[in-house]
Design an enzyme around this catalytic site. Structure first.
Site, mmCIF file in Angstrom:
data_model
loop_
_atom_site.group_PDB
_atom_site.id
_atom_site.type_symbol
_atom_site.label_atom_id
_atom_site.label_comp_id
_atom_site.label_asym_id
_atom_site.label_seq_id
_atom_site.Cartn_x
_atom_site.Cartn_y
_atom_site.Cartn_z
ATOM 1 N N ASP A 91 -2.873 -1.523 -3.424
ATOM 2 C CA ASP A 91 -3.949 -0.521 -3.464
ATOM 3 C C ASP A 91 -4.142 0.089 -4.858
ATOM 4 O OD1 ASP A 91 -1.599 1.005 -3.238
ATOM 5 O OD2 ASP A 91 -2.197 2.032 -1.395
ATOM 6 N N SER A 137 0.839 -1.198 0.000
ATOM 7 C CA SER A 137 0.000 0.000 0.000
ATOM 8 C C SER A 137 0.872 1.245 0.000
ATOM 9 C CB SER A 137 -0.904 -0.005 1.233
ATOM 10 O OG SER A 137 -1.539 1.256 1.384
ATOM 11 N N HIS A 138 0.323 2.343 -0.495
ATOM 12 C CA HIS A 138 1.021 3.624 -0.442
ATOM 13 C C HIS A 138 1.124 4.156 0.974
ATOM 14 C CE1 HIS A 138 0.667 3.683 -4.754
ATOM 15 N NE2 HIS A 138 1.333 4.815 -4.810
ATOM 16 N N SER A 139 0.270 3.665 1.868
ATOM 17 C CA SER A 139 0.232 4.195 3.224
ATOM 18 C C SER A 139 0.674 3.134 4.217
ATOM 19 C CB SER A 139 -1.198 4.648 3.557
ATOM 20 O OG SER A 139 -1.400 4.669 4.945
#
Ligand code: ADP
Ligand code: ADP
Ligand code: MG
Ligand code: MG
Ligand code: MG
Ligand code: MG
Lengths: 132, 216, 132, 216
Positions: free
Chosen positions: A67, A10-12
């Site tokens: 994501d 995920s980017h986060s």
């Protein structure tokens, strides 16, 4: 216990960590990893994905959930950075991140064959979330 | 001629240019994406420049591989695996080379374009950096000499500006579809800068475009 | 700026916070909220969802995205806890959490009509994530 | 007769029972769900018991509404909105009542069941608490007296045990489908306990089932 590992990309970092905790609750014993965030910034890192893949037990099939499109690009890049002995057991799954990973984790916990685990994750696309 | 020294100089110059124009690229990306392309690229190439400046390299293959790995772990966005793939293809093309002539330059850029296409699955006309790399690679392939390289820069610049009129079908801007028309693709602009700096490092005397958000 | 608010309901506070940060990056100016976690535990809380709905600007339509079925139940419960003036503008969206919220945030940023925003979110179910 | 005092006593007794059998419910949920049903319910009803013990209430409506709100913000799982809905329906049914006779008890339980069905969209046979609440509500409706209430407890217990043989089609256990057969539904077991404690608070003398994970 399980023969399928799950890697969340995920980017986060928060999103990745939170999802892994959710999966851990419903699939204790399943091998789970995350490669999320670029440090504290939003982003993904192919070398971190490659490191996560290499942490999975040697005999496990590995399913990667991600994501956004650029996370998929970094996951594909990661396959090129890992030895064929790892990359050859890895599948990047075209499924919704949360819903697909939840379905896969439950199936992996039941030790279903990897093809069935992938199928359950992909089917999450079409399962209604709101009942009527 | 690309040498280890001119390649190091190119990476440093491109990093500095990205730092200077970081806000322009962020602004463009903010209009049709998530506003980080300048930040991503400046962070990535600064990391790459620092790592290549401090290292010693046997050949251009090793240097380009170092750039690729630096980008992978520091860019964060789609441009990370894309530019990293380009440098990995340079590394393969220029393995064991300490000097790259125009013919080899053409081979390397063509291989990089091939890598970008395979990585991003985009074709020309989808409002991505492919729109810039394709005419640039064609120009160098057609004339593997200084003229071809200067032609590549000019075609790259024009192609980057022309992405303004395209509706995106790949990358984050694809979420906007037709609403992305009217803004230049940030990755195409950073790619045009790439060819400007590359040509300047190889042949010198390149007049750099003054990119300004208002005109893009 | 935007006339659609987005509320993220998740069992994990980290997941909810991380997703909201991701949305904020790609849709600055869109009104975003989360009601995620039960304190530091995994769970959802209908009263927290109701509070988030009531924080949305009075004229906005509100889209709720959620992770799992029990979060949907708590979102529906929240509608019964909020005045009709709020509940009547709220739509619980049957879409993948991350992919649906991302599509909705981008559409909301473009100030598309709420029906189009919902449609884009629902369409996220069928959009391929891996290109070929 | 349910009064404010006996309702308070019921909530406290049910909370204590859930704390005692928390691990049993968690174990069941661990086998076919996410392992938190006992923890969720014990936390929720402890919050509700503390809030009702410390409050003063005009009528059973106000008391049941307080329980519902306490559950909503402290249970966390599916059982939160479900049990909260049941108590909201009690609150509506017993609004302005300080005493609830068997007829009103029947009305309240029927309304709660209706609420549970609307909330969870489950029918009998899907391996959820609906499988327990339905026969219990039927028994009280058929005989709105002490006999009916005791019959409700016995049918609830049997129905909870019978969920073992059902393949779940609602709730988290539905992910397992046929693989959920062989384990009792945790929410059905907590519901059977609910009717045991409710009957004990109203009529007394209920022999409580010794729930043990190994037998469920
Ligand atoms: N599939 C793709 N193929 C080629 N180039 C792409 C693709 N997706 C995105 N790009 C390029 O990447 C640029 C965006 O980079 P960046 O903003 O750093 O990443 P992100 O979109 O992940 O935030 C776009 O402007 C575009 O030129
Ligand atoms: N749709 C539904 N309708 C009725 N009861 C349900 C439904 N979904 C779940 N349940 C009940 O809730 C119980 C699970 O509660 P709990 O474990 O606290 O929540 P969660 O499943 O969210 O972790 C199940 O055993 C079942 O009896
Ligand atoms: Mg970007
Ligand atoms: Mg980005
Ligand atoms: Mg549970
Ligand atoms: Mg739970």
């Amino acid at each position: 216990m399980a023969d399928v590992s799950i890697v969340v990309v995920s980017h986060s970092r928060q999103l990745g960590e939170g999802l892994v905790k959710l999966l851990r609750q419903l699939a204790p014993g399943v091998d789970l990893h995350q490669a999320a965030g670029l440090g504290e910034e939003l982003g993904t890192d192919a070398t971190a994905v490659a490191a996560a893949l290499q942490q999975c037990p040697e005999t496990n099939d590995i399913l990667v959930f991600f994501d956004l499109g650029s996370a998929a690009m970094n996951a594909e890049m990661a396959l090129e950075l890992t030895p064929q002995s790892v990359a050859g057991r890895t599948h990047i799954v075209d499924a919704p991140l949360v819903e697909g990973a939840v379905a896969a984790a439950v199936a992996a916990r039941s030790r279903l064959p990897v093809a069935d685990v992938i199928q359950q994750a992909e089917a999450a696309r079409t399962v209604p979330k709101i009942l009527s | 001629m690309l040498t280890i020294e001119s390649m190091q100089a190119f990476i440093e110059a491109y990093a500095a240019r990205l730092e200077e124009l970081c806000a322009v690229l962020d602004d463009l990306d903010n209009r049709i994406g998530d506003g980080d392309h300048g930040t991503n690229m400046a962070r990535g190439f600064r990391t790459a420049a620092d790592r290549t400046a401090s290292g010693t390299f046997q050949d251009l293959g090793a240097l380009c591989q170092t750039v690729a790995m630096a980008l992978l772990s520091s860019v964060g966005g789609a441009s990370g695996p894309l530019y990293a793939t380009a440098f990995m293809r340079f590394a393969q093309s220029w393995n064991v080379c300490t000097h790259v002539d125009y013919a080899k330059l053409a081979t390397g850029v063509a291989a990089a374009l091939e890598g970008l296409r395979a990585r991003g699955k985009a074709e020309v006309g989808e409002k991505t950096m492919i729109d810039v790399w394709t005419p640039a690679a064609d120009a160098i392939a057609a004339h593997p000499d200084e003229t071809g390289l200067r032609e590549a820069v000019s075609r790259a610049t024009n192609a980057a500006l022309a992405t303004r009129d395209i509706a995106a079908t790949k990358g984050r801007a694809a979420y906007l579809g037709a609403r992305s028309v009217g803004t230049c693709d940030p990755g195409s602009i950073s790619s045009a800068m790439f060819f400007e700096e590359l040509a300047d490092a190889i042949a010198g005397g390149v007049t750099k475009t003054t990119w300004q958000t208002s005109a893009l």
